[in-house]
Design a protein around this motif. Structure first.
Motif, mmCIF file in Angstrom:
data_model
loop_
_atom_site.group_PDB
_atom_site.id
_atom_site.type_symbol
_atom_site.label_atom_id
_atom_site.label_comp_id
_atom_site.label_asym_id
_atom_site.label_seq_id
_atom_site.Cartn_x
_atom_site.Cartn_y
_atom_site.Cartn_z
ATOM 1 N N ALA A 66 -8.288 -12.772 -20.198
ATOM 2 C CA ALA A 66 -7.579 -14.018 -20.502
ATOM 3 C C ALA A 66 -6.070 -13.814 -20.513
ATOM 4 O O ALA A 66 -5.306 -14.671 -20.064
ATOM 5 C CB ALA A 66 -8.045 -14.571 -21.846
ATOM 6 N N ALA A 67 -5.633 -12.635 -21.037
ATOM 7 C CA ALA A 67 -4.198 -12.349 -21.071
ATOM 8 C C ALA A 67 -3.648 -12.055 -19.683
ATOM 9 O O ALA A 67 -2.474 -12.295 -19.406
ATOM 10 C CB ALA A 67 -3.925 -11.174 -22.000
ATOM 11 N N ALA A 68 -4.509 -11.517 -18.795
ATOM 12 C CA ALA A 68 -4.051 -11.154 -17.452
ATOM 13 C C ALA A 68 -3.936 -12.352 -16.530
ATOM 14 O O ALA A 68 -3.170 -12.331 -15.565
ATOM 15 C CB ALA A 68 -4.993 -10.125 -16.839
ATOM 16 N N ILE A 69 -4.686 -13.420 -16.818
ATOM 17 C CA ILE A 69 -4.699 -14.577 -15.922
ATOM 18 C C ILE A 69 -3.304 -15.198 -15.777
ATOM 19 O O ILE A 69 -2.851 -15.438 -14.648
ATOM 20 C CB ILE A 69 -5.734 -15.625 -16.396
ATOM 21 N N PRO A 70 -2.581 -15.477 -16.874
ATOM 22 C CA PRO A 70 -1.228 -16.042 -16.698
ATOM 23 C C PRO A 70 -0.315 -15.139 -15.877
ATOM 24 O O PRO A 70 0.494 -15.631 -15.080
ATOM 25 C CB PRO A 70 -0.714 -16.188 -18.140
ATOM 26 N N LEU A 71 -0.455 -13.810 -16.069
ATOM 27 C CA LEU A 71 0.381 -12.884 -15.306
ATOM 28 C C LEU A 71 0.051 -12.951 -13.819
ATOM 29 O O LEU A 71 0.948 -12.943 -12.967
ATOM 30 C CB LEU A 71 0.193 -11.466 -15.837
ATOM 31 N N LEU A 72 -1.245 -13.036 -13.498
ATOM 32 C CA LEU A 72 -1.654 -13.125 -12.091
ATOM 33 C C LEU A 72 -1.168 -14.427 -11.464
ATOM 34 O O LEU A 72 -0.670 -14.442 -10.331
ATOM 35 C CB LEU A 72 -3.181 -13.027 -11.987
ATOM 36 N N VAL A 73 -1.306 -15.522 -12.211
ATOM 37 C CA VAL A 73 -0.845 -16.820 -11.699
ATOM 38 C C VAL A 73 0.674 -16.816 -11.524
ATOM 39 O O VAL A 73 1.204 -17.315 -10.530
ATOM 40 C CB VAL A 73 -1.278 -17.956 -12.642
ATOM 41 N N LEU A 74 1.363 -16.210 -12.485
ATOM 42 C CA LEU A 74 2.822 -16.113 -12.416
ATOM 43 C C LEU A 74 3.257 -15.310 -11.188
ATOM 44 O O LEU A 74 4.181 -15.697 -10.460
ATOM 45 C CB LEU A 74 3.351 -15.460 -13.686
ATOM 46 N N THR A 75 2.569 -14.201 -10.943
ATOM 47 C CA THR A 75 2.867 -13.375 -9.769
ATOM 48 C C THR A 75 2.648 -14.158 -8.481
ATOM 49 O O THR A 75 3.440 -14.078 -7.532
ATOM 50 C CB THR A 75 2.007 -12.112 -9.773
ATOM 51 N N LEU A 76 1.568 -14.945 -8.446
ATOM 52 C CA LEU A 76 1.268 -15.760 -7.264
ATOM 53 C C LEU A 76 2.359 -16.801 -7.037
ATOM 54 O O LEU A 76 2.797 -17.010 -5.895
ATOM 55 C CB LEU A 76 -0.086 -16.445 -7.445
ATOM 56 N N VAL A 77 2.821 -17.446 -8.105
ATOM 57 C CA VAL A 77 3.870 -18.471 -7.986
ATOM 58 C C VAL A 77 5.155 -17.854 -7.450
ATOM 59 O O VAL A 77 5.799 -18.399 -6.538
ATOM 60 C CB VAL A 77 4.114 -19.152 -9.350
ATOM 61 N N PHE A 78 5.541 -16.687 -7.989
ATOM 62 C CA PHE A 78 6.745 -16.012 -7.505
ATOM 63 C C PHE A 78 6.580 -15.587 -6.046
ATOM 64 O O PHE A 78 7.511 -15.728 -5.237
ATOM 65 C CB PHE A 78 7.059 -14.796 -8.379
ATOM 66 N N GLY A 79 5.409 -15.057 -5.702
ATOM 67 C CA GLY A 79 5.170 -14.608 -4.327
ATOM 68 C C GLY A 79 5.249 -15.749 -3.337
ATOM 69 O O GLY A 79 5.878 -15.627 -2.270
ATOM 70 N N LEU A 80 4.611 -16.872 -3.668
ATOM 71 C CA LEU A 80 4.653 -18.036 -2.775
ATOM 72 C C LEU A 80 6.068 -18.618 -2.712
ATOM 73 O O LEU A 80 6.507 -19.074 -1.654
ATOM 74 C CB LEU A 80 3.667 -19.102 -3.261
ATOM 75 N N GLY A 81 6.772 -18.580 -3.845
ATOM 76 C CA GLY A 81 8.147 -19.080 -3.857
ATOM 77 C C GLY A 81 9.057 -18.293 -2.933
ATOM 78 O O GLY A 81 9.917 -18.866 -2.254
ATOM 79 N N LEU A 82 8.872 -16.986 -2.885
ATOM 80 C CA LEU A 82 9.668 -16.153 -1.982
ATOM 81 C C LEU A 82 9.222 -16.334 -0.539
ATOM 82 O O LEU A 82 10.057 -16.448 0.370
ATOM 83 C CB LEU A 82 9.554 -14.683 -2.392
ATOM 84 N N ALA A 83 7.904 -16.382 -0.327
ATOM 85 C CA ALA A 83 7.368 -16.471 1.034
ATOM 86 C C ALA A 83 7.826 -17.746 1.738
ATOM 87 O O ALA A 83 8.213 -17.706 2.915
ATOM 88 C CB ALA A 83 5.841 -16.398 0.997
ATOM 89 N N ILE A 84 7.795 -18.892 1.035
ATOM 90 C CA ILE A 84 8.180 -20.148 1.683
ATOM 91 C C ILE A 84 9.659 -20.143 2.039
ATOM 92 O O ILE A 84 10.072 -20.765 3.026
ATOM 93 C CB ILE A 84 7.831 -21.356 0.774
#
Length: 517
Positions: free
Chosen positions: A24-42
């Motif tokens: 449960a604690a790791a889920i926000p971190l994974l989602v946060l990483t995904l948001v940052f990754g997509l933000g850079l990729a676009i």
């Protein structure tokens, strides 16, 4: 035996709960990483397309300055070519060309002029701003999911995507504003020397990168001072003076050195156009601009976020919003015509909606899993749709053929000739791709309207034409729509001067050999 089995079950149960809590604690971190990754990729998508997709006048200005830095430092280069690049990159001083110098030095390191490096730098700066926004959000709300949703708005809003990757100082300025806000929050908490230095230095960099950052940094600094208890002790504290000094001094020194250009800029864009502030059309066009950049509901939700935020952080948010309003009042014309003047609004809205998102998520906690799943679907759809729109805008814009066209125009103009140009972007495309500087510019219809709005006298065409073309050899027309919009100019040129050359999308008239009547 029974006791042993019971202990084993208890241990297994505890272990299972620990594993579930870790997941449960790791889920926000994974989602946060995904948001940052997509933000850079676009922001790195379609990276090498020429910088003509968003306010090319502003981007090519930075590109010309970066090229001049590169050619000035490049060893073993033709001296005439070096001087030509320097001349092309010698432009009016708006702010210190720090980013342009960084990009020009990077050209030297990588061994070539790759203008898309400006996009890479600003994309990275926007990511750093996102980290600062996350750290600020941790002090505004308790829910990490609310912060993730706010970051999704910061990273995926189509206007934010396009503007934050453009080669100009605004994205870097927003990064420094966010870093300054975070440092101010930490300094208010601890009131120690370290955070005083960091708050002053980041605020000072924001103003040095672009002086208008003061509209945001100054009210936030004022909010910290006004909420300090006791106020007089805060004012007498040398750390407070250190923060103020570090914030103001670098930009103050720079703009005092370049006082003439700074005063001219303010005199025209603020002094001559101040009347706009007293018209209702100014405010309706302001809201129309905001509506075009994001939904008005999101904008209003961010303003309402001030009311539902924590009492301790409310003055800082309010100060930033006051700064946004003052910015528009001081530069009214740019606020209703130039989208990139609103780039700080992306970060401001992302912060403003956090308390609203927190309240919404608190409400969802009491709902059944069906409603929670539906809310998740809405958030995912909104993020995916925003990314798709941003990607579609970037995909649809392909300006590579424009480069060839402007190179051809530059080659078709006779060498060492003097010419007047009716062209878009104040001749920046011709400067950058054609390596030619018009000797004079013929005003567009927008320029003429702007002069009238500023209270200047209307142009007397015969005398203005004679004065402008007196020492010129050619008249270049590349803005064909503008040519049609000024029938007096078009008729005068076509009837009195021969066509030296007609190309794809441009005319060159010979002013040296007028047609005999």
């Amino acid at each position: 035996m029974m006791r042993s089995m019971g202990n084993h079950k208890l241990i297994s149960k505890v272990r299972s709960r620990l594993e579930n809590s870790r997941i449960a604690a790791a889920i926000p971190l994974l989602v946060l990483t995904l948001v940052f990754g997509l933000g850079l990729a676009i922001r790195l998508y379609d990276l090498t397309d020429p910088p003509l997709d968003f306010h090319p006048t502003r981007q090519l200005r930075s590109a010309l300055i970066a090229r001049a830095v590169y050619y000035r430092l490049l060893p073993d280069i033709d001296l005439q070519l070096r001087q030509q690049a320097i001349n092309l990159g010698t432009l009016e001083i708006y702010e210190p060309p720090i980013l342009e110098n960084i990009v020009g030095l990077t050209y030297l390191v990588v061994g070539g002029e790759y203008v898309w490096l400006g996009r890479v730098y600003n994309a990275v700066f926007w990511m750093i701003g996102g980290l600062a926004l996350y750290a600020i959000g941790r002090r505004l709300v308790q829910s990490r999911y609310a912060i993730v949703l706010g970051l999704a708005l910061y990273f995926f809003l189509p206007f934010g995507v396009i503007a934050s990757r453009s080669f100009q100082p605004e994205p870097w300025m927003v990064m420094w504003i966010l870093l300054a806000l975070y440092a101010l929050l930490r300094w208010r908490e601890k009131l120690d020397w370290k955070w005083a230095v960091l708050a002053g230095a980041s605020g000072g960099m924001a103003l040095l990168v672009k002086g208008v950052a003061g509209f945001f940094v100054a009210p936030m600094l004022g909010a910290v001072a006004l909420t300090a208890k006791p106020l007089m002790r805060f004012i007498r504290d040398p750390k407070s003076w250190l923060v103020a000094g570090l914030t103001i001094l670098p930009a103050l020194v720079y703009f005092l050195v370049n006082r003439e250009r700074s005063s001219e800029f303010l005199s025209f864009w603020s002094g001559d156009l101040y009347r706009m502030v007293f018209t209702t059309s100014f405010y309706t066009r302001w809201l129309a601009m905001v509506k075009g950049l994001m939904s008005l509901s999101t904008f209003m939700a961010a303003i309402l976020g001030i009311l539902v935020s924590e009492r301790s952080t409310r003055p800082l948010l309010a100060g930033a919003w006051i700064g946004y309003g003052l910015y528009g009042v001081v530069f009214p014309y740019q606020y209703i015509t130039h989208e990139y003047y609103h780039l700080p609004l992306v970060a401001l809205v992302a912060l403003g909606v956090l308390p609203v998102l927190q309240a919404l998520l608190n409400l969802l906690r009491t709902q059944s899993w069906v409603w929670k799943l539906l809310a998740l679907g809405v958030f995912l759809f909104a993020s995916a749709y925003s990314l798709w729109v941003a990607r579609s805008i970037l995909y649809a814009a392909d300006h590579r053929n424009d480069v060839v066209s402007w190179q051809r125009v530059g080659n078709d103009l006779p060498a060492n000739s003097r010419f007047v140009a009716l062209t878009g972007d104040y001749g920046m495309r011709l400067r950058y791709y054609g390596w030619r500087i018009p000797s004079a510019y013929w005003p567009s219809s927008v320029d003429l309207s702007l002069f009238t709005l500023a209270g200047r006298d209307e142009m007397d065409f015969p005398s203005y034409f004679e004065q402008t073309t007196r020492t010129m050899d050619y008249f270049l027309v590349t803005a064909l729509g503008e040519f049609d919009a000024q029938p007096e100019l078009k008729q005068h040129l076509t009837q009195n001067y021969p066509l030296y050359l007609e190309g794809s999308g441009y005319f060159i008239y010979d002013l040296n050999h007028p047609i005999s009547n």
